[in-house]
Design a protein around this motif. Structure first.
Motif, PDB file in Angstrom:
ATOM      1  N   TYR A 224       0.826  -1.198   0.000  1.00 53.20           N
ATOM      2  CA  TYR A 224       0.000   0.000   0.000  1.00 53.20           C
ATOM      3  C   TYR A 224       0.868   1.259   0.000  1.00 53.20           C
ATOM      4  O   TYR A 224       2.072   1.220   0.258  1.00 53.20           O
ATOM      5  N   ILE A 225       0.241   2.397  -0.321  1.00 50.94           N
ATOM      6  CA  ILE A 225       0.929   3.687  -0.389  1.00 50.94           C
ATOM      7  C   ILE A 225       0.075   4.714   0.350  1.00 50.94           C
ATOM      8  O   ILE A 225      -1.154   4.703   0.238  1.00 50.94           O
ATOM      9  N   ILE A 226       0.734   5.592   1.089  1.00 54.29           N
ATOM     10  CA  ILE A 226       0.047   6.679   1.797  1.00 54.29           C
ATOM     11  C   ILE A 226       0.136   7.951   0.953  1.00 54.29           C
ATOM     12  O   ILE A 226       1.219   8.373   0.547  1.00 54.29           O
ATOM     13  N   ILE A 227      -1.007   8.550   0.693  1.00 55.75           N
ATOM     14  CA  ILE A 227      -1.052   9.819  -0.046  1.00 55.75           C
ATOM     15  C   ILE A 227      -1.366  10.925   0.947  1.00 55.75           C
ATOM     16  O   ILE A 227      -2.390  10.876   1.648  1.00 55.75           O
ATOM     17  N   ASP A 228      -0.481  11.928   1.022  1.00 58.03           N
ATOM     18  CA  ASP A 228      -0.716  13.036   1.938  1.00 58.03           C
ATOM     19  C   ASP A 228      -0.258  14.339   1.288  1.00 58.03           C
ATOM     20  O   ASP A 228       0.051  14.382   0.098  1.00 58.03           O
ATOM     21  N   GLY A 229      -0.225  15.418   2.077  1.00 57.08           N
ATOM     22  CA  GLY A 229       0.241  16.707   1.586  1.00 57.08           C
ATOM     23  C   GLY A 229      -0.646  17.294   0.495  1.00 57.08           C
ATOM     24  O   GLY A 229      -1.866  17.086   0.477  1.00 57.08           O
ATOM     25  N   GLU A 230      -0.038  18.029  -0.431  1.00 62.91           N
ATOM     26  CA  GLU A 230      -0.788  18.706  -1.488  1.00 62.91           C
ATOM     27  C   GLU A 230      -1.517  17.728  -2.400  1.00 62.91           C
ATOM     28  O   GLU A 230      -2.617  18.014  -2.893  1.00 62.91           O
ATOM     29  N   GLU A 231      -0.883  16.577  -2.661  1.00 61.53           N
ATOM     30  CA  GLU A 231      -1.535  15.599  -3.532  1.00 61.53           C
ATOM     31  C   GLU A 231      -2.797  15.029  -2.879  1.00 61.53           C
ATOM     32  O   GLU A 231      -3.793  14.772  -3.562  1.00 61.53           O
ATOM     33  N   PHE A 232      -2.779  14.859  -1.559  1.00 64.25           N
ATOM     34  CA  PHE A 232      -3.981  14.417  -0.840  1.00 64.25           C
ATOM     35  C   PHE A 232      -5.078  15.477  -0.945  1.00 64.25           C
ATOM     36  O   PHE A 232      -6.242  15.162  -1.228  1.00 64.25           O
ATOM     37  N   ASN A 233      -4.696  16.734  -0.707  1.00 62.79           N
ATOM     38  CA  ASN A 233      -5.678  17.817  -0.791  1.00 62.79           C
ATOM     39  C   ASN A 233      -6.307  17.896  -2.177  1.00 62.79           C
ATOM     40  O   ASN A 233      -7.527  18.080  -2.314  1.00 62.79           O
ATOM     41  N   HIS A 234      -5.480  17.749  -3.199  1.00 60.33           N
ATOM     42  CA  HIS A 234      -6.002  17.802  -4.571  1.00 60.33           C
ATOM     43  C   HIS A 234      -6.932  16.621  -4.845  1.00 60.33           C
ATOM     44  O   HIS A 234      -8.007  16.792  -5.444  1.00 60.33           O
ATOM     45  N   MET A 235      -6.522  15.447  -4.390  1.00 60.16           N
ATOM     46  CA  MET A 235      -7.292  14.230  -4.649  1.00 60.16           C
ATOM     47  C   MET A 235      -8.648  14.249  -3.945  1.00 60.16           C
ATOM     48  O   MET A 235      -9.681  13.927  -4.554  1.00 60.16           O
ATOM     49  N   VAL A 236      -8.653  14.646  -2.670  1.00 60.46           N
ATOM     50  CA  VAL A 236      -9.870  14.539  -1.862  1.00 60.46           C
ATOM     51  C   VAL A 236     -10.704  15.816  -1.877  1.00 60.46           C
ATOM     52  O   VAL A 236     -11.929  15.770  -2.025  1.00 60.46           O
ATOM     53  N   LYS A 237     -10.052  16.973  -1.734  1.00 60.51           N
ATOM     54  CA  LYS A 237     -10.793  18.220  -1.591  1.00 60.51           C
ATOM     55  C   LYS A 237     -11.152  18.872  -2.919  1.00 60.51           C
ATOM     56  O   LYS A 237     -12.134  19.603  -3.002  1.00 60.51           O
ATOM     57  N   VAL A 238     -10.331  18.618  -3.952  1.00 56.04           N
ATOM     58  CA  VAL A 238     -10.612  19.210  -5.266  1.00 56.04           C
ATOM     59  C   VAL A 238     -11.333  18.210  -6.163  1.00 56.04           C
ATOM     60  O   VAL A 238     -12.403  18.502  -6.714  1.00 56.04           O
ATOM     61  N   LEU A 239     -10.742  17.019  -6.322  1.00 56.52           N
ATOM     62  CA  LEU A 239     -11.329  16.020  -7.210  1.00 56.52           C
ATOM     63  C   LEU A 239     -12.447  15.219  -6.554  1.00 56.52           C
ATOM     64  O   LEU A 239     -13.200  14.526  -7.235  1.00 56.52           O
ATOM     65  N   ARG A 240     -12.543  15.293  -5.222  1.00 54.92           N
ATOM     66  CA  ARG A 240     -13.588  14.599  -4.455  1.00 54.92           C
ATOM     67  C   ARG A 240     -13.510  13.082  -4.617  1.00 54.92           C
ATOM     68  O   ARG A 240     -14.544  12.395  -4.703  1.00 54.92           O
ATOM     69  N   TYR A 241     -12.290  12.559  -4.653  1.00 51.70           N
ATOM     70  CA  TYR A 241     -12.130  11.112  -4.752  1.00 51.70           C
ATOM     71  C   TYR A 241     -12.564  10.448  -3.455  1.00 51.70           C
ATOM     72  O   TYR A 241     -12.398  10.994  -2.369  1.00 51.70           O
ATOM     73  N   LYS A 242     -13.101   9.225  -3.586  1.00 55.57           N
ATOM     74  CA  LYS A 242     -13.630   8.492  -2.440  1.00 55.57           C
ATOM     75  C   LYS A 242     -13.030   7.087  -2.384  1.00 55.57           C
ATOM     76  O   LYS A 242     -12.322   6.658  -3.310  1.00 55.57           O
ATOM     77  N   VAL A 243     -13.303   6.399  -1.305  1.00 57.09           N
ATOM     78  CA  VAL A 243     -12.863   5.014  -1.155  1.00 57.09           C
ATOM     79  C   VAL A 243     -13.409   4.187  -2.323  1.00 57.09           C
ATOM     80  O   VAL A 243     -14.583   4.331  -2.708  1.00 57.09           O
ATOM     81  N   GLY A 244     -12.535   3.369  -2.907  1.00 56.24           N
ATOM     82  CA  GLY A 244     -12.927   2.543  -4.048  1.00 56.24           C
ATOM     83  C   GLY A 244     -12.485   3.094  -5.387  1.00 56.24           C
ATOM     84  O   GLY A 244     -12.500   2.372  -6.386  1.00 56.24           O
ATOM     85  N   TYR A 245     -12.069   4.375  -5.417  1.00 50.96           N
ATOM     86  CA  TYR A 245     -11.608   4.965  -6.677  1.00 50.96           C
ATOM     87  C   TYR A 245     -10.229   4.410  -7.042  1.00 50.96           C
ATOM     88  O   TYR A 245      -9.381   4.185  -6.179  1.00 50.96           O
ATOM     89  N   GLU A 246     -10.014   4.207  -8.341  1.00 55.93           N
ATOM     90  CA  GLU A 246      -8.715   3.760  -8.844  1.00 55.93           C
ATOM     91  C   GLU A 246      -7.831   4.967  -9.146  1.00 55.93           C
ATOM     92  O   GLU A 246      -8.299   5.983  -9.677  1.00 55.93           O
TER      93      GLU A 246
END
Length: 241
Positions: free
Chosen positions: A17-39
């Motif tokens: 597994y890989i941990i995504i944090d920092g700016e890339e996490f913010n972009h993924m979750v807060k901007v793109l609204r990615y959720k559990v199950g997304y590839e």
């Protein structure tokens, strides 16, 4: 749905597994609204694509399971190093964006006799390079060096072949450079708006640079950088599948 890529430091990767944090996490979750199950595709700057599925999301990080790993096809086989005399304004932004899309490995700004700018924002270029890598599907970020003077720039070059386009060159084509197709590392030296003085060209020749023409018309510095790299990539076969 498009599968997006995210660049993460390799110390965030574990066995499966890989941990995504920092700016890339913010972009993924807060901007793109990615959720559990997304590839997603995670890039650790090692030339590989880590195909993952998001399995958990916390307040500051997400955990992605590595499903499989594959070689990134957008990584060039030849290392292209761009040495760019610092241009005016935001021209270096465009040069960075387009040359990263074309596959440049390093971008090295320098000062020459005819440069008028003396500063650039390295962090800004790194962000532009990051977005360009995502857009073109690369798995490795280019290195962007600190600002050098002309002599420091020449001393730093260790590429097998050095190419310097010069507006007053009467002969010399990139396509006719000997052993270009067999080189594993190539340096391209591009001037700023004023080009190069004769002394600088002489120093580059002494270093072993091939002085070439880019045609009958004098190109803007940003055009010259893009054209020169495109010609090199074409000659070494990087623009064909």
């Amino acid at each position: 749905m498009e599968i997006r890529r995210f660049f993460i430091d390799n110390d965030k990767a574990y066995d499966n597994y890989i941990i995504i944090d920092g700016e890339e996490f913010n972009h993924m979750v807060k901007v793109l609204r990615y959720k559990v199950g997304y590839e997603i595709i995670v890039c650790l700057n090692d030339g590989l694509d880590y195909r993952c599925t998001i399995c958990s999301i916390d307040k500051k990080s997400a955990k992605a399971r590595i499903d499989y790993v594959e070689k990134n096809e957008a990584v060039p086989d030849v290392k292209i190093n761009l040495y760019q005399a610092l241009p005016k304004g935001d021209k270096l932004d465009l040069i960075t964006q387009k040359c990263v899309e074309l596959g440049v490995a390093t971008i090295n700004p320098f000062l020459s006799q005819y440069t008028n700018e003396t500063k650039f924002k390295k962090e800004r270029l790194e962000k532009i390079a990051l977005e360009a890598c995502k857009q073109c599907g690369r798995a490795q970020l280019p290195e962007i060096s600190s600002l050098m003077d002309f002599d420091q720039m020449l001393d730093s070059i260790d590429s097998e072949i050095i190419i310097m386009p010069y507006e007053h060159a009467q002969v010399g084509k990139i396509s006719r450079i000997k052993n270009l197709k067999n080189a594993k590392s190539i340096a391209i030296i591009i001037g700023s708006e004023g080009g190069f003085c004769e002394e600088e060209v002489a120093k580059a020749k002494k270093k072993g640079a091939k002085i070439v023409s880019l045609g009958k018309r004098i190109l803007r510095c940003e055009t010259a950088a893009i054209v020169a790299q495109t010609l090199v990539m074409y000659e070494i076969g990087e623009l064909s599948r």
